[in-house]
Scaffold this motif. Structure first.
Motif, PDB file in Angstrom:
ATOM      1  N   LYS A 183      31.814  10.644  31.818  1.00  9.79           N
ATOM      2  CA  LYS A 183      33.244  10.464  31.522  1.00  9.79           C
ATOM      3  C   LYS A 183      33.847  11.773  31.028  1.00  9.79           C
ATOM      4  N   PHE A 230      36.873  13.793  32.904  1.00  5.92           N
ATOM      5  CA  PHE A 230      38.101  13.981  32.131  1.00  5.92           C
ATOM      6  C   PHE A 230      38.438  15.455  31.936  1.00  5.92           C
ATOM      7  N   ASN A 273      44.623   7.806  32.366  1.00  5.59           N
ATOM      8  CA  ASN A 273      43.224   7.788  31.936  1.00  5.59           C
ATOM      9  C   ASN A 273      42.966   8.952  30.979  1.00  5.59           C
ATOM     10  N   GLY A 274      41.717   9.120  30.591  1.00  2.00           N
ATOM     11  CA  GLY A 274      41.378  10.117  29.581  1.00  2.00           C
ATOM     12  C   GLY A 274      41.656  11.546  29.985  1.00  2.00           C
TER      13      GLY A 274
END
Length: 522
Positions: free
Chosen positions: A358, A362, A461-462
């Motif tokens: 993730k 990101f 999103n992140g």
């Protein structure tokens, strides 16, 4: 007034829309779909199917930034090469007949041997040619599919200003150039509007934009040709040629494209005094070389990580940085290590645990991409005469603000990345061109983006560069994202930190088409 109803609506008709439609219609034929689909495609400009990169907003002279063999996946490459063999001379001849473009003639002269021998795969072609191909292909598919009873379709030139969801149906509000609002309903919506909204400087202080300082917020608005004329006019009208300095904010592909389109101006005697490039990297992309012998170069730091039992996203980024710096010190071209480096990064990404993956999609994946920046030799060749004439300077820093001055001159403050100090640039600027990049979605100034997030239809999103989606590309039930706004997603199907390249969009569009068609293998 009763709203028109559609089964499927595309918001944005650039490459992401075109690719999805191509695969969707072909898959509908393959699966022998019997239910006719009512299809609506909404595009805010009149350039359907090409988007900015492959239409007239990028002009006749702009080239694809990689060779064709890297630009397209293998199957699509074969289709395009077959088309270009049959249509190339007509397309180029029509352009030359209708427009006075020295660059296209120079390009033909430089590449005449490869063209004559049909060696298209290694060429960096004018992008508008690919745009014509897209229009021919999508238009033909739509017309045939409508004739065969697979779809009914409608094209609408308007800007979507709002979308709401009620009882599982999306209500769409669009506004035409004449200010008329039109309303639609759709069961499914694909948001394919391209990149996030562009970051703007908002520093215009002259009511007459072609007098005094010329400030260009977006080189493609309304189109690059119009803005090149604006730049030429501002330089020619200047009575202080020694102050005819151009400031380009950013050193990305768009910055290179400006210089490539300005090359006839840059060779004019005394028209340009100096070009300043201000960016955090302080350099242009590396040159893509012709394919040659594979060199025996070991990426020491990435190889070391590969031999470890585990690693982190931050360690991968640091290894890329160190290996890139080592290659530069050893006079090894980035093109020679590009593919091995990419392969090692993917191998290491597969070793990361979920939390580290993730982090990679990101943040670290985007940062690694900055070390991989490459461009074709023809684009970078325009820099050589500027360097030899001492007319170009790179500044490693970040633009902060304009310093008050008179309408005839522009001064600015910037954060010096080498010293960490805030400096005032000492030279007056005549032309300011914004190539900084794009806004974060959570702080976007776009009213449309704000409404989507306020209504929880889409949520950033992140990465802040894309909207969160599930494995079926859905940001919400039956609301799909396609294209660059998929950046920063990690799920069972997707692992995307960058979704702007043509091969990536073709791949993702094929997967979305399978979802939309309920493909049995999906």
């Amino acid at each position: 007034m009763k709203k028109q109803y559609f089964d499927l609506t595309f918001v944005g008709a650039g490459l992401s829309c075109s690719c999805t439609i191509i695969y969707y219609i072909n898959l509908a034929y393959e699966l022998k779909k019997k239910n006719k689909i009512k299809l609506l495609i909404i595009e805010k400009t009149e350039e359907f199917w090409t988007g900015i990169p492959y239409g007239m907003r990028s002009g006749y002279d702009s080239l694809i930034i990689t060779s064709l063999k890297e630009f397209l996946p293998e199957t699509e490459l074969r289709l395009f090469v077959n088309w270009i063999k049959e249509n190339f001379y007509k397309v180029v001849t029509d352009n030359i007949a209708q427009n006075e473009h020295k660059s296209i003639n120079e390009w033909l002269l430089n590449n005449q041997k490869q063209i004559r021998e049909n060696l298209w795969e290694n060429l960096f072609i004018p992008r508008y040619i690919f745009g014509i191909y897209l229009k021919d292909r999508v238009t033909g598919l739509l017309e045939t599919a409508e004739k065969d009873g697979i779809i009914d379709y409608q094209l609408l030139t308007a800007e979507v200003t709002d979308i709401e969801r009620n009882n599982g149906i999306y209500s769409i509000t669009a506004k035409t150039d004449f200010g008329k609002e039109i309303f639609f309903s759709s069961t499914k919506v694909i948001l394919s509007i391209g990149t996030p909204p562009k970051a703007r400087l908002n520093i215009n202080f002259n009511d007459k934009p072609d007098e005094g300082v010329c400030i260009i917020e977006d080189i493609y608005e309304p189109d690059i040709s119009t803005n090149i004329v604006r730049i030429q006019k501002a330089l020619k009208n200047s009575d202080k040629s020694h102050q005819n300095n151009i400031l380009i904010l950013g050193s990305n592909a768009s910055a290179l494209e400006i210089l490539y389109n300005l090359k006839n101006v840059t060779t004019s005697d005394n028209l340009i005094n100096q070009v300043y490039i201000l960016s955090p990297d302080g350099s242009f992309p590396n040159k893509i070389k012709d394919a040659g012998d594979v060199i025996n170069y070991v990426l020491v730091n990435l190889t070391y990580l590969k031999n470890l039992a585990s690693c982190t996203a931050e360690q991968i980024l640091e290894a890329v940085r160190m290996d890139t710096e080592d290659a530069h010190k050893k006079k090894t071209d980035i093109s020679d290590i590009y593919h091995p480096m990419c392969n090692l990064v993917i191998d290491l990404l597969n070793k990361l645990n979920l939390d580290e993956q993730k982090k990679f999609v990101f943040r670290e994946g985007v940062e690694i991409g900055k070390y991989h920046r490459r461009a074709g030799a023809e684009y970078l060749a325009v820099i050589a005469p500027l360097i030899s004439q001492h007319k170009i300077s790179f500044i490693k820093g970040r633009f902060l603000r304009r310093v008050l001055g008179n309408p005839e001159s522009f001064y600015f403050e910037y954060l010096d990345k080498l010293t960490g100090r805030v400096n005032t640039f000492p030279q007056p600027i005549k032309i300011v061109i914004n190539c900084i990049g794009f806004q974060n979605l959570s702080t976007s100034t776009s009213d449309f983006v704000k409404r989507l997030t306020e209504r929880n239809i889409c949520l950033p999103n992140g990465s802040e560069r894309g909207f969160a989606v599930n494995e079926n590309f859905e940001a919400n039930d039956n609301f799909y994202i396609m294209g660059p706004l998929l950046a920063g997603n990690l799920n069972q199907r997707l692992r995307v930190w960058h979704a702007e390249s043509c091969p990536r969009i073709f791949q993702l569009s094929r997967q979305l088409a399978e979802v939309l068609c309920d493909h049995p293998d999906n």
